[in-house]
Scaffold this motif. Structure first.
Motif, short mmCIF file in Angstrom:
data_model
loop_
_atom_site.label_atom_id
_atom_site.label_comp_id
_atom_site.label_asym_id
_atom_site.label_seq_id
_atom_site.Cartn_x
_atom_site.Cartn_y
_atom_site.Cartn_z
N THR A 43 0.50 27.46 -1.53
CA THR A 43 1.13 28.77 -1.45
C THR A 43 0.57 29.54 -0.28
OG1 THR A 43 1.68 30.80 -2.68
CG2 THR A 43 -0.54 29.90 -2.97
N PHE A 64 5.65 36.60 -1.08
CA PHE A 64 5.98 36.72 -2.49
C PHE A 64 6.78 35.53 -2.99
CE2 PHE A 64 8.83 38.05 -5.93
CZ PHE A 64 7.90 38.41 -6.88
N ILE A 88 4.61 32.60 -3.74
CA ILE A 88 3.88 32.80 -5.01
C ILE A 88 4.82 32.67 -6.20
CG2 ILE A 88 2.69 34.56 -6.38
CD1 ILE A 88 1.28 35.41 -3.81
N TYR A 89 6.04 33.17 -6.04
CA TYR A 89 7.05 33.07 -7.10
C TYR A 89 7.31 31.60 -7.44
CZ TYR A 89 11.52 33.63 -9.53
OH TYR A 89 12.53 33.60 -10.45
N ASN A 109 4.39 30.10 -9.27
CA ASN A 109 4.38 30.55 -10.66
C ASN A 109 5.41 29.78 -11.49
OD1 ASN A 109 3.24 32.68 -12.53
ND2 ASN A 109 5.42 33.10 -12.76
N ARG A 142 -5.48 37.79 -5.72
CA ARG A 142 -5.06 38.49 -6.94
C ARG A 142 -4.24 37.56 -7.83
NH1 ARG A 142 -1.52 42.53 -5.73
NH2 ARG A 142 -1.86 43.56 -7.72
N PHE A 143 -3.37 36.76 -7.22
CA PHE A 143 -2.56 35.81 -7.99
C PHE A 143 -3.47 34.76 -8.65
CE2 PHE A 143 -0.12 31.73 -7.98
CZ PHE A 143 0.76 32.05 -9.01
N LEU A 190 2.57 33.78 -14.90
CA LEU A 190 2.83 35.20 -15.11
C LEU A 190 4.25 35.40 -15.59
CD1 LEU A 190 1.25 36.68 -11.83
CD2 LEU A 190 0.13 36.20 -14.02
N GLN A 229 4.45 40.93 -14.95
CA GLN A 229 3.20 40.69 -14.24
C GLN A 229 3.45 40.36 -12.76
OE1 GLN A 229 2.02 37.64 -17.04
NE2 GLN A 229 0.21 38.83 -17.66
N LEU A 230 4.52 39.61 -12.50
CA LEU A 230 4.86 39.30 -11.11
C LEU A 230 5.24 40.57 -10.35
CD1 LEU A 230 6.91 35.98 -11.12
CD2 LEU A 230 4.82 36.45 -9.86
N LEU A 238 2.17 42.40 -9.48
CA LEU A 238 1.49 41.73 -8.37
C LEU A 238 2.13 42.12 -7.04
CD1 LEU A 238 -0.64 39.46 -7.65
CD2 LEU A 238 1.32 37.92 -7.58
#
Length: 729
Positions: A149, A153, A156-157, A160, A195-196, A260, A264-265, A268
């Motif tokens: 990653t 965003f 990260i999506y 997840n 943070r993720f 998440l 939560q996403l 973030l």
């Protein structure tokens, strides 16, 4: 052997990371296999010096199974690393996810499992974790999962989503190694990834900075590990390889997937604090029951399945089946099932389709089952991956070349799932053949619905064939919605209906849609009045379609049986068609035939006690009329869930019981001791009583009298055969 899957969003650099990781692992002395599971098939390019590798899917598309060899798709790259590329179909066709499933199956059949490896690296597209791309998440293929990653965003999506896939496979089991942070040089990127990582409780295994060395190495079609072995990047990737080796030796370093949720996403992305995701816990079980060995099977309770939802309708058979049943009845047309051969075979070989009829093929009159009007694209794994439109087009052209000018194409689950664009192809082909009509029914099997929906969709396409300019002719009528699934009496019933109509001077123009042909459908409007073969919910829907689309006049009574229905039907139809005199004469004949028949049989049946059990019909007054006219005693009428006893003419004189079951019947037999049980369904064989299976008879009264004659013969027989009482032979 240790297997690890590297997942990440397309374009995030997972293929570059995978190739460099494989090189680093091989440099440590491991025998490595890298499998590229991305349709763009560039995962192994840096290991092969830029050489294009033959993909497995391209190979199976071009090479017959008996000629396939593993060495044709398994190449050796730098440091002896073995390389495989799955590949994929052309963009916009077929199913790449299905291709991954097929790739793994083919590699297994070709003997890949016979080769010894220390580590297998799967490089997998992670934008959409469908069933196909999720194959490497399964435990037989991956012992650990790494997520590549960046701080973007969408990257990260995607990571997840992959965690959600892992959780769906594993629950709370630990199989995630951690994150690989492939930097893009964005502002605040480090903080976002950190943070993720904290929120999903995963370590960052490697932080790979943005560097021009990657581009330089790729220009030479080599890995950074090979071209710049002393660089900072090489040291970072070396550290990553040691993490992988450690995980292979000590699975306790792996963690559970804690994806998440949407809230939560969003937190973030907005920079707000994100609480750690909850892990899905499983209740503990005693150690001796965790594996449930054979010795403990007697102590293991069977799994408790959730109760079936009470408000959901069970789909008994699919929409494709209903559509094929409808269109295969049409002489002069061919139906192509766009799907697996098994689907077409099951549909065309069922008893529904084996009504013998005369029809034309290649200009010659044939005599055979309606199943002969059904063809199939025989969709297999190959067509599911690469798309089946080309094969469907070939088959349509083949049928049009034979002389057919009406082709129905019915889609199945398989073609619907992969998204074949059948409609545009059919329209294009239709324009190339003069007078051709290719009607596409996108029933898509169970995806669209059940049998009824497919049948109605096919009716809608058949209506499009009607020539609206044809004027109505006096004395012509249509019979619509004939659908006797089990063919008990369809043709004899039509013969009886035609005889009754002929007595009024009326002729059948079109049987819509049952053993009809293309000309009769085109001239449907010649029939100034259309008569329902039966009155049920689907027949009424067909009537509404004909009214709305063609302005058809529908007679509000279905084809009748029994004296009461037939007299009312003849009188009303004769009045509407201006044939009152013929109607009065026919009613007199019908009444006399019925009187004579019942008079002859009444002495044999008078006073006999009858128990009726009817699960499927919505109206059994014709049966109750006949029993009472024979002076038989109706003890009770047990009804199925769709009955409406309040509408019966006999509701005040006969006992009705709704939702009547076999469990209700047994005590009634003991208490009432009937002479005869009449049912429209199979009865238990151990009933100590005379039984007859009764279905709605043919139009008019003649078949009702024949039914009563059968009862008289049954009554003469003993209730139980001697051998069933244990008598000696």
């Amino acid at each position: 052997m240790f297997q690890i899957a590297i997942y990440g969003k397309g374009g995030i650099g997972k293929s570059t990371v995978s190739a460099n990781l494989s090189y680093a692992l091989a440099k440590e002395g491991n025998r490595v296999l890298q499998v590229g599971c991305d349709p763009k098939h560039d995962s192994t390019r840096l290991l092969l010096g830029g050489a294009a590798q033959r993909t497995v899917l391209g190979y199976i598309r071009d090479v017959p199974p008996v000629q396939r060899r593993l060495e044709d798709v398994l190449q050796e790259g730098a440091l002896g690393i073995k390389c495989v590329e799955a590949g994929g179909p052309e963009p916009g066709v077929g199913c790449a996810g299905r291709g991954i499933l097929t790739t793994f199956d083919v590699l297994k059949k070709l003997g890949l499992d016979d080769h010894e490896f220390d580590i297998k690296v799967y490089d997998v597209l992670g934008d959409v974790v469908c069933g196909g791309f999720a194959v490497p998440l399964r435990r037989e293929y991956a012992d650990a999962v790494c997520l590549v990653t960046s701080g973007e965003f969408m990257s990260i999506y995607a990571a997840n989503n992959i965690l959600k896939g892992v959780r769906n496979f594993d629950g709370s089991s630990a199989r995630v190694a951690g994150l690989i942070f492939n930097g893009r040089g964005l502002e605040g990127e480090d903080e976002m990834v950190e943070r993720f990582a904290r929120a999903v409780d995963l370590p960052i295994l490697a932080r790979i900075p943005r560097s021009a060395l990657f581009a330089q190495a790729e220009k030479e079609a080599r890995t950074v590990m090979e071209m710049f072995p002393d660089s900072v990047l090489a040291k970072v990737i070396g550290t990553l390889s040691r993490h992988v080796i450690r995980a292979s030796e000590d699975p306790s370093v792996l963690r559970a997937a804690r994806p998440l949720d949407d809230d939560q996403l969003n937190a973030l992305a907005a920079g707000r604090p994100v609480p750690m995701a909850e892990v899905r816990e499983e209740p503990p079980r005693p150690a001796d029951e965790q594996a449930c060995p054979k010795a403990a099977l007697a102590r293991c309770e069977p799994p408790q399945l959730p109760a079936a939802p009470q408000d959901r309708k069970v789909v008994h058979t699919c929409a494709t089946n209903g559509a094929v049943y409808c269109t295969s009845q049409i002489d002069g047309a061919v139906t192509i099932v766009h799907g697996p051969r098994s689907c077409a075979h099951i549909m065309s070989s069922s008893s529904d389709y084996y009504t013998l009829s005369s029809w034309k093929r290649n200009g010659e009159v044939q005599f055979g089952p309606a199943a002969a009007r059904v063809a199939s694209t025989d969709m297999d794994d190959h067509l599911s991956i690469f798309g089946g439109v080309a094969e469907l087009e070939r088959l349509i052209r083949e049928e049009l070349d034979k002389g057919f000018r009406t082709v129905f194409v019915v889609t199945t689950c398989a073609s619907g799932i992969i998204g074949d664009d059948v409609a545009s192809m059919a329209k294009r082909v239709e324009g190339e053949f003069e007078g051709a009509e290719v009607k596409v029914i996108e029933s898509d099997g169970n995806i669209t619905g059940e049998w009824d929906q497919g049948y109605l969709d096919a009716v809608g396409k058949a209506i499009e064939l009607v020539d609206r300019a044809v004027p109505a002719e006096s004395g012509m009528v249509n019979i619509i919605a004939e659908r006797d699934f089990f063919n008990y009496n369809r043709e004899s019933n039509f013969k009886a209906a035609r005889e009754v109509l002929g007595g009024l001077g009326l002729e059948v123009n079109c049987r819509f849609l049952c053993e009809c042909d293309i000309p009769s459908i085109r001239w449907f409007q010649r029939g100034g009045l259309s008569i329902m073969a039966q009155d049920d919910a689907m027949s009424r829907q067909i009537c509404e379609m004909l009214r709305d689309r063609l302005g058809a006049r529908i007679f509000d009574l279905p084809l009748p049986v029994g004296l009461h229905e037939t007299v009312a039907w003849v009188e009303k139809l004769a009045g509407q068609m201006g044939r009152e005199a013929a109607g009065r004469s026919m009613v007199t004949e019908i009444r006399e035939e019925y009187r004579k028949g019942t008079s002859e049989l009444r002495p044999l049946l008078k006073g006999r006690k009858v128990l009726v059990s009817d699960n499927y019909s919505q109206d059994i007054d014709w049966l109750l009329d006949l029993l009472l006219d024979l002076d038989m005693v109706v003890l009770k009428a047990g009804l199925g869930p769709k009955h409406m006893p309040d509408r019966s003419r006999h509701r005040s004189s006969i006992v009705f019981q709704e939702d009547y079951s076999p469990e209700d019947m047994r005590p009634d037999i003991d208490a009432m001791r009937p002479d005869l049980i009449l049912a429209d369904h199979r009865l238990p064989q151990d009933l100590a009583c005379r039984c007859d299976i009764v279905h709605r008879p043919d139009v008019g009264v003649r078949s009702s009298i024949a039914l009563a004659k059968r009862w008289a013969d049954i009554i003469r027989l003993p209730a139980v055969e001697g051998w069933k009482d244990g008598e000696e032979l």
